[in-house]
Design an enzyme around this catalytic site. Structure first.
Site, PDB file in Angstrom:
ATOM      1  N   LYS A 157     -10.703  -2.135   0.213  1.00 37.14           N
ATOM      2  CA  LYS A 157      -9.367  -1.497   0.510  1.00 37.14           C
ATOM      3  C   LYS A 157      -9.390  -0.669   1.505  1.00 37.14           C
ATOM      4  CE  LYS A 157      -5.804   0.511  -2.650  1.00 37.14           C
ATOM      5  NZ  LYS A 157      -4.621  -0.202  -1.969  1.00 37.14           N
TER       6      LYS A 157
HETATM    7  N1  PMP Z   1      -3.205  -6.087  -3.150  1.00 35.75           N
HETATM    8  C1  PMP Z   1      -2.906  -5.084  -2.295  1.00 35.75           C
HETATM    9  C2  PMP Z   1      -2.804  -5.369  -0.802  1.00 35.75           C
HETATM   10  C3  PMP Z   1      -2.814  -3.839  -2.717  1.00 35.75           C
HETATM   11  O1  PMP Z   1      -2.750  -2.669  -2.029  1.00 35.75           O
HETATM   12  C4  PMP Z   1      -3.072  -3.438  -4.009  1.00 35.75           C
HETATM   13  C5  PMP Z   1      -2.687  -2.117  -4.636  1.00 35.75           C
HETATM   14  N2  PMP Z   1      -4.109  -1.350  -4.558  1.00 35.75           N
HETATM   15  C6  PMP Z   1      -3.120  -4.647  -4.905  1.00 35.75           C
HETATM   16  C7  PMP Z   1      -3.242  -5.913  -4.230  1.00 35.75           C
HETATM   17  C8  PMP Z   1      -3.173  -4.429  -6.279  1.00 35.75           C
HETATM   18  O2  PMP Z   1      -4.400  -3.680  -6.689  1.00 35.75           O
HETATM   19  P1  PMP Z   1      -4.419  -2.970  -8.067  1.00 35.75           P
HETATM   20  O3  PMP Z   1      -3.722  -3.773  -9.221  1.00 35.75           O
HETATM   21  O4  PMP Z   1      -6.033  -2.829  -8.228  1.00 35.75           O
HETATM   22  O5  PMP Z   1      -3.858  -1.600  -7.810  1.00 35.75           O
END
Ligand code: PMP
Length: 295
Positions: free
Chosen positions: A159
């Protein structure tokens, strides 16, 4: 959402192990993280005093940093405690939590072995990512200008701040055209995800979701898959081509910020938020508030 700028608020930000007055939590302009995007972050939500899946988020943060070849100088347990302490210090019980780790100012150049690694954690009140009235009706998505890169092109399992450049550009274009967000394809042309949330589709009562092999396997995504399977719904993870869209009746996206948000449109395709999207939206809302047992 509040229009108060993020650098001009009251409260405390946890910075490298200490609470710093919000307005003083600054970085220098010659910071590696700013120049070369050597930064990784998390987005978490606290519901009624408990951060949903906190340790999973912290573990992902540590892994994201490792993928970018740096080590956060705090343990998972220390980071978990710091996230909780940040909410407590700011008297927040329902909020968004944003940890971010980055390479500091010791070196400016592509190579940065000796830079100091910093970690900051901020938390703020943030009710809903999409406008509530929009959410119930289903949000409208445009097609994104950019595609998710291949794992050979970018560290797609991290991330990492740099991966959001294409999301911001794509989302800006979508918003200027009156859409709430944009749907991204992947480098092969399969459906990938929205700019900050994973995607799900429904056909004949079966849920289909893209295999997360070049984008984040969201923590919300995994929770929603478990909730759906616990209800006896079939969930298929596979590569989904855009030409399949007319065959899907429902669509929704999932993410920490988006939670479960029904989608009414992707480009030229229409969907009707139906019983599967709406019941999972409700189940997820109960799960995070501990009114429903984890599946
Ligand atoms: N894809 C992207 C590009 C994101 O930024 C997020 C948010 N973190 C997600 C998917 C979903 O991830 P999560 O459910 O862990 O927040």
């Amino acid at each position: 959402m509040s229009l108060v700028p993020f650098d001009d608020r009251d409260g405390w930000i946890w910075l490298d192990g200490q609470f710093t007055p919000w307005r003083e939590a600054k970085v220098h302009v010659l910071t590696h993280g700013l120049h070369y995007a050597s930064a990784v972050f998390e987005g978490e939500r606290m519901y009624g005093g408990e951060i949903f899946k906190l340790t999973e988020h912290t573990e992902r943060l540590v892994k994201s940093a490792e993928i970018l070849d740096f080590e956060i100088p705090f343990t998972v347990a220390q980071i978990d405690e710091a996230c909780k302490a940040t909410c407590a210090r700011n008297a927040l019980r329902d909020c968004y939590v944003r940890p971010i780790a980055w390479r500091g100012s010791e070196t400016i150049g592509v190579s940065a072995h000796d830079s100091r690694i910093h970690l900051a954690i901020a938390a703020w009140d943030w009710p809903s990512y999409f406008k509530p009235e929009e959410k119930a009706r289903g949000i409208r998505l445009a097609w994104a200008k950019y595609a998710r890169p291949s794992p050979q092109t970018a560290p797609t399992g991290s991330k990492a701040a740099g991966l959001y450049m294409i999301c911001t550009i794509s989302k800006h274009i979508a918003e200027r055209e009156g859409y709430a967000d944009a749907m991204m394809l992947d480098w092969r042309g399969f459906l990938a995800e929205a700019t900050g949330a994973n995607a799900f589709f429904v056909r004949d009562g079966v849920i289909h979701t893209p295999t997360p092999d070049c984008f984040l396997d969201g923590i919300t995504r995994r929770s929603v898959i478990a909730l759906a399977r616990a209800k006896g719904l079939e969930v298929v993870e596979r590569h989904i081509a855009p030409h399949e869209l007319p065959g899907f009746s429902e669509c929704f996206i999932t993410g920490t910020a988006a939670e479960v948000t029904p989608v009414s449109q992707i480009g030229e395709h229409r969907f009707t938020p139906g019983s599967i999207s709406l019941s999972l939206m409700d189940d997820f809302a109960r799960l995070v508030r501990r009114q429903l047992q984890p599946a």
